[in-house]
Motif scaffolding. Structure first.
Motif, PDB file in Angstrom:
ATOM      1  N   LYS A  55       0.842  -1.208   0.000  1.00 36.91           N
ATOM      2  CA  LYS A  55       0.000   0.000   0.000  1.00 36.91           C
ATOM      3  C   LYS A  55       0.874   1.253   0.000  1.00 36.91           C
ATOM      4  N   LYS A  56       1.973   1.230   0.770  1.00 30.59           N
ATOM      5  CA  LYS A  56       2.866   2.370   0.819  1.00 30.59           C
ATOM      6  C   LYS A  56       3.537   2.602  -0.526  1.00 30.59           C
ATOM      7  N   ALA A  57       3.915   1.503  -1.214  1.00 33.07           N
ATOM      8  CA  ALA A  57       4.539   1.632  -2.527  1.00 33.07           C
ATOM      9  C   ALA A  57       3.560   2.173  -3.563  1.00 33.07           C
ATOM     10  N   LEU A  58       2.283   1.756  -3.489  1.00 38.74           N
ATOM     11  CA  LEU A  58       1.287   2.235  -4.447  1.00 38.74           C
ATOM     12  C   LEU A  58       0.962   3.712  -4.238  1.00 38.74           C
ATOM     13  N   GLU A  59       0.981   4.152  -2.976  1.00 40.81           N
ATOM     14  CA  GLU A  59       0.625   5.535  -2.674  1.00 40.81           C
ATOM     15  C   GLU A  59       1.824   6.482  -2.739  1.00 40.81           C
ATOM     16  N   LYS A  60       3.003   5.975  -3.098  1.00 41.25           N
ATOM     17  CA  LYS A  60       4.201   6.813  -3.121  1.00 41.25           C
ATOM     18  C   LYS A  60       4.111   7.831  -4.264  1.00 41.25           C
ATOM     19  N   ASN A  61       4.604   9.035  -3.981  1.00 39.05           N
ATOM     20  CA  ASN A  61       4.595  10.099  -4.981  1.00 39.05           C
ATOM     21  C   ASN A  61       5.690   9.823  -6.006  1.00 39.05           C
ATOM     22  N   PRO A  62       5.345   9.664  -7.280  1.00 39.91           N
ATOM     23  CA  PRO A  62       6.386   9.355  -8.290  1.00 39.91           C
ATOM     24  C   PRO A  62       7.362  10.502  -8.522  1.00 39.91           C
ATOM     25  N   ASP A  63       6.967  11.740  -8.157  1.00 39.08           N
ATOM     26  CA  ASP A  63       7.833  12.897  -8.358  1.00 39.08           C
ATOM     27  C   ASP A  63       8.722  13.175  -7.153  1.00 39.08           C
ATOM     28  N   GLU A  64       8.651  12.315  -6.135  1.00 42.81           N
ATOM     29  CA  GLU A  64       9.451  12.551  -4.930  1.00 42.81           C
ATOM     30  C   GLU A  64      10.940  12.375  -5.245  1.00 42.81           C
TER      31      GLU A  64
END
Length: 253
Positions: A55-64
């Motif tokens: 869940k944490k990987a799916l919700e991670k911001n790709p622009d971070e």
């Protein structure tokens, strides 16, 4: 109804799980319910952890973005910092850091000194442990007076108060005025314990202030060593003192 349940419960036999039969002992220990429960709890705990990570990987911001993305690499599943990517600090930056460190340590030391002075003002260092005992010498005219000398009678105080170095009223004062403060033995002992605790705190603060002063000296010495001036070490650094250097004198322009 409750008595019937108790009677029924008392007649019931405790359930015992069978052990591994003899002809199956080569298969190992037979798992009991308590063993299964431990294994099941461990399995569910791992599954919940994996679910939370997904869940944490799916919700991670790709622009971070953070700097370790370019300063580290992944080898065999382990993050390793790339060589040659350490921060390079100039001499001015190092001096600034030393100055900030000295300022912070000095600020804490001054605060500690003020607390020490306040505690000293409250306690007056009366009957403190390690304090040098006061001496009071009385002079007499003959040896006979030395043998018959009565200190309580000479000072005109009760014999019970001779050991006190403070709050020692005379007999005349006790006759004319009432005693203020704690007079019960229990209260006096309690106040003595509290006073002893305050002296212990004062001693700890004095030690802390000394350590901060030594740290400040060591930081200042390291800061001075960054100057491009010829120096000779006079004394090595110890746990209780900073190193001492003799610098070449320069004429300021």
């Amino acid at each position: 109804m409750s008595s019937f349940r108790k009677a029924l419960k008392s007649r019931q036999k405790n359930h015992h799980e069978r052990s591994q039969p003899g002809f199956r002992k080569h298969l190992g220990l037979l798992e009991k319910k308590k063993d299964y429960k431990l294994r099941a709890d461990d399995y569910h705990k791992k599954q919940n952890t994996l679910t939370a990570l997904r869940k944490k990987a799916l919700e991670k911001n790709p622009d971070e973005f953070y700097h370790k993305m370019i300063n580290a690499k992944l080898e065999d599943g382990v993050h390793i910092m790339k060589k040659g990517q350490e921060e390079v600090m100039t001499e001015e930056q190092k001096k600034m850091m030393r100055t900030q460190d000295i300022g912070y340590v000095e600020m804490k030391r001054v605060a500690e000194t003020k607390k020490i002075e306040r505690l000293k003002g409250e306690l007056h260092l009366l009957d403190a442990e390690g304090k040098q005992r006061n001496k009071h010498t009385f002079f007499v005219d003959s040896k006979n007076e030395v043998e018959t000398f009565d200190l309580a009678n000479h000072l005109n105080v009760p014999p019970e108060l001779l050991d006190r170095v403070y709050n020692r009223p005379t007999l005349q004062t006790l006759e004319t005025k009432s005693i203020k403060g704690a007079v019960e033995p229990g209260s006096i002992k309690k106040l003595a314990r509290e006073r002893k605790h305050q002296y212990r705190i004062l001693s700890q603060r004095i030690d802390r202030e000394k350590k901060m002063f030594i740290i400040s000296q060591k930081i200042q010495t390291r800061k001075d060593l960054q100057e491009k001036t010829k120096k000779v070490k006079v004394k090595k650094e110890t746990a209780n003192s900073a190193a001492i250097y003799k610098f070449e004198s320069r004429r300021k322009r």
